[in-house]
Motif scaffolding. Sequence first.
Motif, PDB file in Angstrom:
ATOM      1  N   GLU A  79      -5.720  99.885  64.663  1.00 26.82           N
ATOM      2  CA  GLU A  79      -5.007  98.624  64.543  1.00 26.82           C
ATOM      3  C   GLU A  79      -5.416  97.631  65.629  1.00 26.82           C
ATOM      4  OE1 GLU A  79      -0.859  99.426  64.935  1.00 26.82           O
ATOM      5  OE2 GLU A  79      -1.145 100.600  66.745  1.00 26.82           O
ATOM      6  N   LEU A  80      -5.080  96.369  65.407  1.00 28.45           N
ATOM      7  CA  LEU A  80      -5.305  95.283  66.355  1.00 28.45           C
ATOM      8  C   LEU A  80      -6.785  95.073  66.704  1.00 28.45           C
ATOM      9  CD1 LEU A  80      -2.285  95.897  68.743  1.00 28.45           C
ATOM     10  CD2 LEU A  80      -2.458  94.250  66.884  1.00 28.45           C
ATOM     11  N   GLU A  81      -7.643  95.264  65.718  1.00 25.44           N
ATOM     12  CA  GLU A  81      -9.073  95.024  65.932  1.00 25.44           C
ATOM     13  C   GLU A  81      -9.553  93.749  65.258  1.00 25.44           C
ATOM     14  OE1 GLU A  81     -11.176  98.586  64.824  1.00 25.44           O
ATOM     15  OE2 GLU A  81     -10.894  99.409  66.826  1.00 25.44           O
ATOM     16  N   GLY A  82      -8.672  93.029  64.549  1.00 18.87           N
ATOM     17  CA  GLY A  82      -9.024  91.747  63.967  1.00 18.87           C
ATOM     18  C   GLY A  82      -9.334  91.765  62.482  1.00 18.87           C
ATOM     19  N   LYS A  83      -8.914  92.798  61.774  1.00 14.72           N
ATOM     20  CA  LYS A  83      -9.172  92.883  60.332  1.00 14.72           C
ATOM     21  C   LYS A  83      -8.571  91.704  59.587  1.00 14.72           C
ATOM     22  CE  LYS A  83      -7.003  96.811  60.094  1.00 14.72           C
ATOM     23  NZ  LYS A  83      -6.725  97.158  61.478  1.00 14.72           N
ATOM     24  N   THR A  84      -7.311  91.413  59.854  1.00 15.66           N
ATOM     25  CA  THR A  84      -6.623  90.331  59.153  1.00 15.66           C
ATOM     26  C   THR A  84      -7.255  88.990  59.481  1.00 15.66           C
ATOM     27  OG1 THR A  84      -4.572  91.596  59.148  1.00 15.66           O
ATOM     28  CG2 THR A  84      -4.382  89.220  58.844  1.00 15.66           C
ATOM     29  N   THR A  85      -7.559  88.761  60.729  1.00 15.61           N
ATOM     30  CA  THR A  85      -8.161  87.493  61.141  1.00 15.61           C
ATOM     31  C   THR A  85      -9.516  87.296  60.479  1.00 15.61           C
ATOM     32  OG1 THR A  85      -6.999  87.585  63.251  1.00 15.61           O
ATOM     33  CG2 THR A  85      -8.925  86.156  63.134  1.00 15.61           C
ATOM     34  N   VAL A  86     -10.350  88.322  60.482  1.00 10.63           N
ATOM     35  CA  VAL A  86     -11.669  88.219  59.855  1.00 10.63           C
ATOM     36  C   VAL A  86     -11.524  88.019  58.351  1.00 10.63           C
ATOM     37  CG1 VAL A  86     -13.796  89.476  59.334  1.00 10.63           C
ATOM     38  CG2 VAL A  86     -12.880  89.498  61.650  1.00 10.63           C
ATOM     39  N   ALA A  87     -10.624  88.767  57.719  1.00  8.20           N
ATOM     40  CA  ALA A  87     -10.433  88.641  56.273  1.00  8.20           C
ATOM     41  C   ALA A  87      -9.957  87.235  55.901  1.00  8.20           C
ATOM     42  CB  ALA A  87      -9.438  89.687  55.779  1.00  8.20           C
ATOM     43  N   THR A 101     -11.656  83.129  44.930  1.00 12.06           N
ATOM     44  CA  THR A 101     -11.273  84.018  46.024  1.00 12.06           C
ATOM     45  C   THR A 101      -9.833  84.481  45.875  1.00 12.06           C
ATOM     46  OG1 THR A 101     -12.768  82.828  47.486  1.00 12.06           O
ATOM     47  CG2 THR A 101     -11.112  84.186  48.540  1.00 12.06           C
ATOM     48  N   LEU A 102      -9.641  85.759  46.031  1.00  8.99           N
ATOM     49  CA  LEU A 102      -8.308  86.342  46.069  1.00  8.99           C
ATOM     50  C   LEU A 102      -8.245  87.192  47.326  1.00  8.99           C
ATOM     51  CD1 LEU A 102      -5.539  87.006  44.808  1.00  8.99           C
ATOM     52  CD2 LEU A 102      -6.655  88.916  43.649  1.00  8.99           C
ATOM     53  N   LEU A 103      -7.337  86.873  48.217  1.00 10.50           N
ATOM     54  CA  LEU A 103      -7.167  87.605  49.464  1.00 10.50           C
ATOM     55  C   LEU A 103      -5.997  88.561  49.295  1.00 10.50           C
ATOM     56  CD1 LEU A 103      -7.892  88.038  52.439  1.00 10.50           C
ATOM     57  CD2 LEU A 103      -6.429  86.085  52.990  1.00 10.50           C
ATOM     58  N   VAL A 104      -6.259  89.848  49.405  1.00  6.57           N
ATOM     59  CA  VAL A 104      -5.239  90.877  49.225  1.00  6.57           C
ATOM     60  C   VAL A 104      -5.020  91.575  50.556  1.00  6.57           C
ATOM     61  CG1 VAL A 104      -4.650  93.021  48.035  1.00  6.57           C
ATOM     62  CG2 VAL A 104      -5.909  91.233  46.829  1.00  6.57           C
ATOM     63  N   ASP A 105      -3.772  91.654  50.992  1.00 14.87           N
ATOM     64  CA  ASP A 105      -3.419  92.350  52.225  1.00 14.87           C
ATOM     65  C   ASP A 105      -3.138  93.803  51.885  1.00 14.87           C
ATOM     66  OD1 ASP A 105      -2.617  93.138  54.713  1.00 14.87           O
ATOM     67  OD2 ASP A 105      -1.155  91.535  54.981  1.00 14.87           O
ATOM     68  N   GLY A 106      -4.075  94.675  52.198  1.00 14.04           N
ATOM     69  CA  GLY A 106      -3.917  96.094  51.903  1.00 14.04           C
ATOM     70  C   GLY A 106      -3.481  96.900  53.111  1.00 14.04           C
ATOM     71  N   ASP A 107      -3.033  96.241  54.164  1.00 14.24           N
ATOM     72  CA  ASP A 107      -2.583  96.928  55.368  1.00 14.24           C
ATOM     73  C   ASP A 107      -1.172  97.450  55.124  1.00 14.24           C
ATOM     74  OD1 ASP A 107      -1.919  97.823  57.890  1.00 14.24           O
ATOM     75  OD2 ASP A 107      -2.710  96.056  58.918  1.00 14.24           O
TER      76      ASP A 107
END
Length: 154
Positions: A79-87, A101-107
């Motif tokens: 966690e906290l490595e920037g996945k959401t920010t990069v996505a 584009t469809l952005l899906v939050d799979g976290d």
Amino acid sequence: MAIVVAYGLLLQRVVFSPKLRSVADVEETAAVPILAQLPKVRHRGDPRLREAVNYLRTNLLAATVSDHPRVFMVTSASELEGKTTVAMHLAEGLVRNDYRTLLVDGDLRSPSIAEHYPISSSGAQGVSMEAWLRDPEGTRGAVGRSSTRSTCWT
């Protein structure tokens, strides 16, 4: 003599260390090209990050031009490595270049994409999601349903 022995031990430790110290080390170990190197930033709105992710988007599309991929997944080991920010930056860059584009939050542990985009399910007095993704800093108001061809959010 002690200085020479200490220097030799230090040199041996550096040479035989399993740590990856550069982009070239990562490319050599993984046997795949590095598409982008992202800077460490304090906040999501840093222009250096947006530029680095645009570079990633360009290289990602160029590297997969013959495959015509429909899905890109952003993931990491912890966690906290920037996945959401990069996505999010990647999705914004794709929309700015007229990609559907469809952005899906799979976290599953801590979903947070909805916190970054003020999405309104009613769509009343909201701007389109496409307008929001094209210019998230400049667009004001809640984001509603879009009727454009580039996005479809419900």
